[in-house]
Design a protein around this motif. Structure first.
Motif, mmCIF file in Angstrom:
data_model
loop_
_atom_site.group_PDB
_atom_site.id
_atom_site.type_symbol
_atom_site.label_atom_id
_atom_site.label_comp_id
_atom_site.label_asym_id
_atom_site.label_seq_id
_atom_site.Cartn_x
_atom_site.Cartn_y
_atom_site.Cartn_z
ATOM 1 N N ASP A 195 0.861 -1.178 0.000
ATOM 2 C CA ASP A 195 0.000 0.000 0.000
ATOM 3 C C ASP A 195 0.900 1.232 0.000
ATOM 4 O OD1 ASP A 195 -1.792 2.170 0.797
ATOM 5 O OD2 ASP A 195 -3.225 0.590 1.286
ATOM 6 N N SER A 196 0.694 2.126 -0.958
ATOM 7 C CA SER A 196 1.550 3.309 -1.068
ATOM 8 C C SER A 196 1.421 4.240 0.123
ATOM 9 C CB SER A 196 1.220 4.076 -2.352
ATOM 10 O OG SER A 196 -0.146 4.490 -2.356
ATOM 11 N N ARG A 197 0.334 4.111 0.891
ATOM 12 C CA ARG A 197 0.181 4.961 2.083
ATOM 13 C C ARG A 197 1.148 4.582 3.186
ATOM 14 N NH1 ARG A 197 -6.001 4.217 3.448
ATOM 15 N NH2 ARG A 197 -5.360 2.054 3.033
ATOM 16 N N LEU A 198 1.780 3.414 3.093
ATOM 17 C CA LEU A 198 2.734 2.959 4.107
ATOM 18 C C LEU A 198 4.165 3.297 3.721
ATOM 19 C CD1 LEU A 198 1.204 -0.529 4.958
ATOM 20 C CD2 LEU A 198 0.826 1.663 6.094
ATOM 21 N N GLU A 202 13.548 7.138 5.816
ATOM 22 C CA GLU A 202 14.661 6.354 6.367
ATOM 23 C C GLU A 202 14.731 6.496 7.885
ATOM 24 O OE1 GLU A 202 19.526 5.994 5.847
ATOM 25 O OE2 GLU A 202 18.316 7.066 4.381
ATOM 26 N N ARG A 203 14.397 7.681 8.373
ATOM 27 C CA ARG A 203 14.387 7.891 9.829
ATOM 28 C C ARG A 203 13.330 7.030 10.502
ATOM 29 N NH1 ARG A 203 13.082 13.713 12.751
ATOM 30 N NH2 ARG A 203 13.035 12.958 14.892
ATOM 31 N N ASP A 204 12.130 6.943 9.891
ATOM 32 C CA ASP A 204 11.073 6.111 10.460
ATOM 33 C C ASP A 204 11.459 4.633 10.441
ATOM 34 O OD1 ASP A 204 9.467 8.308 10.925
ATOM 35 O OD2 ASP A 204 8.483 8.186 8.979
ATOM 36 N N VAL A 205 12.136 4.203 9.360
ATOM 37 C CA VAL A 205 12.570 2.808 9.279
ATOM 38 C C VAL A 205 13.548 2.486 10.396
ATOM 39 C CG1 VAL A 205 13.851 1.156 7.864
ATOM 40 C CG2 VAL A 205 12.115 2.600 6.819
ATOM 41 N N CYS A 206 14.505 3.385 10.635
ATOM 42 C CA CYS A 206 15.477 3.161 11.719
ATOM 43 C C CYS A 206 14.794 3.128 13.081
ATOM 44 C CB CYS A 206 16.545 4.253 11.690
ATOM 45 S SG CYS A 206 17.574 4.244 10.207
ATOM 46 N N PRO A 241 2.024 7.312 8.715
ATOM 47 C CA PRO A 241 2.196 5.849 8.625
ATOM 48 C C PRO A 241 3.108 5.292 9.698
ATOM 49 C CG PRO A 241 3.360 6.969 6.845
ATOM 50 C CD PRO A 241 2.518 8.004 7.511
ATOM 51 N N ALA A 242 4.136 6.047 10.117
ATOM 52 C CA ALA A 242 5.042 5.531 11.149
ATOM 53 C C ALA A 242 4.309 5.335 12.469
ATOM 54 C CB ALA A 242 6.227 6.474 11.329
ATOM 55 N N ARG A 248 0.454 -0.696 15.795
ATOM 56 C CA ARG A 248 0.176 -2.104 15.529
ATOM 57 C C ARG A 248 1.288 -3.000 16.058
ATOM 58 N NH1 ARG A 248 -3.030 -3.610 9.986
ATOM 59 N NH2 ARG A 248 -4.951 -2.467 10.488
ATOM 60 N N LEU A 249 2.528 -2.576 15.899
ATOM 61 C CA LEU A 249 3.644 -3.394 16.383
ATOM 62 C C LEU A 249 3.609 -3.526 17.898
ATOM 63 C CD1 LEU A 249 6.518 -2.026 14.121
ATOM 64 C CD2 LEU A 249 5.549 -4.329 14.050
ATOM 65 N N THR A 250 3.111 -2.511 18.575
ATOM 66 C CA THR A 250 3.069 -2.546 20.040
ATOM 67 C C THR A 250 1.811 -3.254 20.548
ATOM 68 O OG1 THR A 250 4.299 -0.476 20.100
ATOM 69 C CG2 THR A 250 3.169 -1.137 22.111
ATOM 70 N N ALA A 251 0.657 -2.923 19.969
ATOM 71 C CA ALA A 251 -0.602 -3.478 20.482
ATOM 72 C C ALA A 251 -0.774 -4.945 20.122
ATOM 73 C CB ALA A 251 -1.783 -2.663 19.934
ATOM 74 N N ASP A 252 -0.254 -5.368 18.971
ATOM 75 C CA ASP A 252 -0.454 -6.748 18.517
ATOM 76 C C ASP A 252 0.766 -7.630 18.742
ATOM 77 O OD1 ASP A 252 -2.884 -5.822 17.643
ATOM 78 O OD2 ASP A 252 -2.242 -5.530 15.572
ATOM 79 N N LEU A 253 1.690 -7.214 19.595
ATOM 80 C CA LEU A 253 2.901 -8.003 19.830
ATOM 81 C C LEU A 253 2.550 -9.357 20.434
ATOM 82 C CD1 LEU A 253 6.028 -8.084 19.882
ATOM 83 C CD2 LEU A 253 5.902 -7.166 22.205
ATOM 84 N N PRO A 254 2.935 -10.467 19.788
ATOM 85 C CA PRO A 254 2.598 -11.791 20.328
ATOM 86 C C PRO A 254 3.485 -12.139 21.515
ATOM 87 C CG PRO A 254 3.928 -12.035 18.356
ATOM 88 C CD PRO A 254 3.666 -10.565 18.502
#
Length: 314
Positions: A195-198, A202-206, A241-242, A248-254
């Motif tokens: 999805d292009s909205r995501l 480079e700063r957000d990736v780091c 997007p960041a 999602r990475l925090t709330a859905d962490l298994p």
């Protein structure tokens, strides 16, 4: 003949304006919050964000300001509140950082700023004496001095901007370049293909790569992480997007996979049978040559058996 003032027809005899707001102000002596007009009349923030910022500034320290806690108080819902929080974070009225407790739990630390520009002003170095002298010269006299003062001020302003501290992204430049080449960073970079909205900087990736690494270290395949981050996206535009992916990475962490426990035999459970030392066969007397040899029972030795086999073959 006298000329009439045209404004006299636009204002009633009482001196009040014909339209617009009128204020009846009474001083507050307790239970009030001082809010700046830079927030209340912000040209870019939405009304939801402005109202939410005023509410957060009025809360005592330690009050919960998470999305679910705020959605439980107001009728806007989690999506609008989350968007308003991202607006306030973008313009500096909120600062949210993730912290990992000694127990391993990840919590969000929120800082509310009633004057974001004061933070930038405190971080800026003071003007050099040359700027003050040049400004005084410009005020006193000639256009040439004013031009020189403006050039000196611009040069010092550029130097001050270069000396401002770089916002902490959680990684130094060396580790940032390493994070860009990591599997977690490659996964985040590929999200824009879904999805292009995501599309991430480079700063957000780091900044998000360590969170993705936690998922991978917990045994989650990279394809499952991508599916979690790209499935069920909202229909409206994703302005940040960041922040969306970080939530999602925090709330859905298994959780961590359970470690298999070693089997401990009980008191009535027979343990593994360990073979004991092998007992050699007893000595026997050969019936053919009467030599001694070891065998489980009496008979002929190996040589005698081999000789008998040769005679039968002949």
């Amino acid at each position: 003949m006298t000329e009439q003032n045209p404004s006299a027809h636009a204002r009633p005899a009482s001196g009040r304006r014909p339209g617009g707001v009128e204020h009846e102000n009474h001083p507050h002596h307790d239970h009030f919050t001082v809010v700046g007009n830079h927030l209340l009349q912000h040209p870019e923030l939405s009304l939801t964000a402005i109202g939410l910022a005023v509410h957060i500034q009025s809360l005592p320290a330690g009050a919960p300001v998470g999305i679910k806690a705020l959605a439980g108080k107001f009728p806007e819902g989690e999506i609008r509140i989350a968007a308003a929080l991202r607006e306030l974070e973008e313009y500096g009225y909120l600062a949210r950082t993730k912290e990992r407790l000694p127990s391993g739990r990840v919590v969000t630390r929120t800082i509310s700023r009633n004057r974001p520009r004061a933070v930038l002003a405190a971080a800026s170095p003071p003007l050099l004496p040359a700027v003050a002298a040049a400004a005084g010269t410009a005020a006193a006299g000639t256009a040439a001095a004013a031009t020189a003062a403006a050039g000196t001020a611009a040069a010092v302003t550029a130097a001050a901007a270069a000396a401002l501290p770089v916002p902490d992204t959680g990684a130094d430049p060396a580790s940032a370049s390493k994070a860009v080449r990591s599997p977690a960073a490659d996964l985040l970079t590929r999200l824009r293909v879904h999805d292009s909205r995501l599309l991430l900087t480079e700063r957000d990736v780091c900044r998000l790569a360590p969170s993705v690494t936690v998922w991978l270290e917990r045994g989650v395949p990279a394809t499952a992480v991508e599916r979690t981050l790209t499935t069920g996206l909202p229909q409206e535009p994703i302005r940040h997007p960041a922040a969306f992916l970080e939530r999602r990475l925090t709330a859905d962490l298994p959780p961590l996979l359970p470690v298999p426990r070693p089997h401990t035999p009980g008191p009535h459970t027979p343990g593994p049978q360990t073979p004991g030392p092998r007992t050699p066969d007893p000595l026997q007397t050969c019936d053919g040559c009467e030599r001694a040899f070891r065998a489980p029972r009496a008979g002929r030795c190996r040589d005698c058996r081999a000789g008998s086999a040769d005679q039968v073959a002949a």
